[in-house]
Write an enzyme that holds these catalytic residues in place. Structure first.
Site, mmCIF file in Angstrom:
data_model
loop_
_atom_site.group_PDB
_atom_site.id
_atom_site.type_symbol
_atom_site.label_atom_id
_atom_site.label_comp_id
_atom_site.label_asym_id
_atom_site.label_seq_id
_atom_site.Cartn_x
_atom_site.Cartn_y
_atom_site.Cartn_z
ATOM 1 N N ARG A 119 0.875 -1.070 0.172
ATOM 2 C CA ARG A 119 -0.442 -0.178 -0.152
ATOM 3 C C ARG A 119 0.627 0.968 0.289
ATOM 4 O O ARG A 119 0.534 1.887 -1.186
ATOM 5 C CB ARG A 119 -1.069 0.173 1.296
ATOM 6 C CG ARG A 119 -1.805 1.057 1.374
ATOM 7 C CD ARG A 119 -2.845 0.588 2.569
ATOM 8 N NE ARG A 119 -3.867 -0.043 2.476
ATOM 9 C CZ ARG A 119 -4.994 0.172 2.259
ATOM 10 N NH1 ARG A 119 -5.542 1.405 2.008
ATOM 11 N NH2 ARG A 119 -6.352 -0.895 1.894
ATOM 12 N N ARG A 201 -4.047 -8.431 11.060
ATOM 13 C CA ARG A 201 -3.359 -7.475 9.845
ATOM 14 C C ARG A 201 -2.002 -8.227 9.953
ATOM 15 O O ARG A 201 -1.627 -7.609 11.415
ATOM 16 C CB ARG A 201 -3.485 -6.598 9.041
ATOM 17 C CG ARG A 201 -4.851 -6.690 8.939
ATOM 18 C CD ARG A 201 -4.926 -4.863 8.761
ATOM 19 N NE ARG A 201 -5.549 -3.989 7.629
ATOM 20 C CZ ARG A 201 -5.713 -2.918 7.262
ATOM 21 N NH1 ARG A 201 -5.653 -2.068 7.635
ATOM 22 N NH2 ARG A 201 -5.180 -3.024 5.669
#
Ligand SMILES: Cc1cc2nc3c(=O)[nH]c(=O)nc-3n(C[C@H](O)[C@H](O)[C@H](O)COP(=O)(O)OP(=O)(O)OC[C@H]3O[C@@H](n4cnc5c(N)ncnc54)[C@H](O)[C@@H]3O)c2cc1C
Length: 431
Positions: A119, A201
């Protein structure tokens, strides 16, 4: 004969994926927006983002610069036998009985079946494609007033800016959205909704994940279980694996301002107690057991304020859960449509207010449709075991959801939007 117009002064609030993608979509049309970002630089939380063929195609349509940034970062499944695969769906239970099923690609061959990015790396690459002077950091929008076709923005540092068009790309807790609806009624603004699921995560080295999971490690996999699911896919050109463990937690009620809740590895492990041992082993390597409550923002309100001078793009308009891996992809689709419509305005082929109305009409149907389907996907990812639908039926329904997301015809959507802008009646799909 049409006459070109001076480009409108455009202010974009938020320099996340939506804000940067939109800026890249406007530049080829001669519109140089100013981006205002509350943080001190381009930055983003979270680890990996996965994109389907629809998102990849949107990037190619935004501009060569966006396509270049994407290609610099994209990671595909490692093994050639997985190149046409989005995910391999597996039975994650300790007493697994179901055979793995691969969800195969659609779309043009040049669009990868599964493309993932780190990301932060991707946002940095997109940002590199922007002119240096376009983004102002440490600018937190606090106020916005519109009259006579002009909006005055006020920032926390006391400065102001005047724009013809204000585009809120400021995420799920959008301040622009809050202000936009506050003039209608104090309770009109759509609010984020906790969806009863949390996510853990981690970004782990591929060698570690491969030593635990075996072959699925460098190729995208989704493990279904009755109370949650686990996704693993490669990022950072195959050096790391992004792992997300989603768990049903309808019993908690996190506040809307909560991004992360602290948790322990014991609690994480307990959530996967009846899962395959290798998956439970993988979870012990998570550097943090913090959990992310998963919110979305389904609503029936318009993405454009009355008067057509303030509008919403990306999560500010249509935040969805991550269960179809398509939320950010929608922001790129938004950018394709809005960039082209505003380009038409500059070329003298449309009016600003009508262009943003047309954007609202086509994008609201598509993106609210994603929010609904993403929730359905969460149910399917956790449908396995006694009393559940047969595995093949779950696969069939899962495939239908993904194909809806991927098999999107951007050109057709743009054509419809252009017709709407010109006042024609256009039949749109239902949400
Ligand atoms: C766990 C999880 C996993 C996901 N995985 C995927 C995936 O695999 N694939 C996918 O397509 N999507 C995924 N998504 C969805 C995706 O992350 C979002 O759709 C996307 O990041 C939204 O981008 P955005 O730019 O609209 O919002 P944001 O990323 O939230 O950016 C908003 C920006 O606005 C700034 N801002 C906020 N308020 C102000 C203000 N008042 N003034 C100035 N600036 C402001 C913020 O600092 C920020 O930089 C996932 C989401 C979650 C929660």
């Amino acid at each position: 004969m049409t006459a070109t117009q001076d480009p409108p002064t455009v202010a974009i609030i938020g320099a996340g994926l939506a804000g940067t993608a939109l800026a890249l979509a406007l530049l080829p049309h001669g519109i140089k927006p100013t981006i205002f970002e509350s943080a001190g630089g381009f930055g983003t939380v979270g680890a990996g983002v996965i994109f389907g063929p629809n998102a990849a195609r949107a990037m190619s349509l935004i501009s060569p610069a966006a396509w270049k940034a994407f290609n610099t970062c994209l990671t595909r499944n490692r093994d050639a036998s997985f190149w046409d695969t989005w995910f391999e769906f597996q039975d994650g239970r300790a007493d697994a009985t179901e055979a793995p099923w691969r969800l195969q690609r659609t779309g043009e061959k040049r669009d990868p079946a599964m493309a993932s990015v780190h990301r932060a790396h991707f946002l940095a690459e997109l940002a590199k494609q922007l002119p240096d002077d376009i983004t102002q950091f440490r600018k937190t929008l606090t106020g916005l007033e519109t009259s006579g076709g002009k909006s005055t923005l006020t920032f926390a540092d006391g400065t102001t800016f005047e724009a013809d068009l204000v585009i809120g790309c400021d995420g799920i807790k959008s301040r622009v959205r809050e202000i936009m609806f506050s003039s209608q009624s104090p309770t009109a603004a759509p609010l984020p909704t906790y969806t009863g699921q949390i996510g853990y995560r981690a970004l782990l080295p591929t060698s570690l994940v491969e030593s635990i999971l075996g072959p699925p490690a460098p190729n995208a996999a989704l493990f279904r279980g009755p109370n949650g699911y686990i996704v693993t896919y490669p990022v950072s050109h195959g050096e790391q694996v992004n792992v997300v463990a989603a768990v049903k937690r309808p019993d908690i009620s996190p506040g809307r301002d909560v991004m992360v809740l602290p948790d322990t590895h014991e609690a994480l492990n307990a959530a996967f107690v009846n899962w395959r041992p290798e998956i439970r082993e993988l979870l012990t390597h998570f550097p943090s057991a913090d959990r992310w409550p998963l919110f979305d923002c389904p609503h029936g309100r318009r993405y454009v304020a009355p008067g057509g001078r303030v509008l919403l793009v990306g999560d500010a308009a249509h935040a969805s859960t991550p269960h179809l891996g398509a939320g950010a992809g929608m922001a790129f689709e938004d950018a394709v449509i809005l960039g082209n419509l505003l380009g038409d305005v500059v070329r003298g082929e449309g009016e600003l207010e009508k262009a943003v109305e047309a954007y609202d009409a086509v994008r609201r149907v598509r993106t609210q449709g994603l929010i609904r389907r993403s929730r359905e996907a969460a149910e399917l990812h956790t449908t396995v075991g006694e009393g559940a639908l047969p595995w093949d039926e779950v696969n069939r329904r899962t495939e239908a959801l993904y194909r809806w997301a991927w098999e999107h015809d951007h050109e057709d959507e743009l054509e419809k939007a252009r017709k709407i802008m010109k006042g024609a009646y256009v039949r749109l799909d239902s949400i």
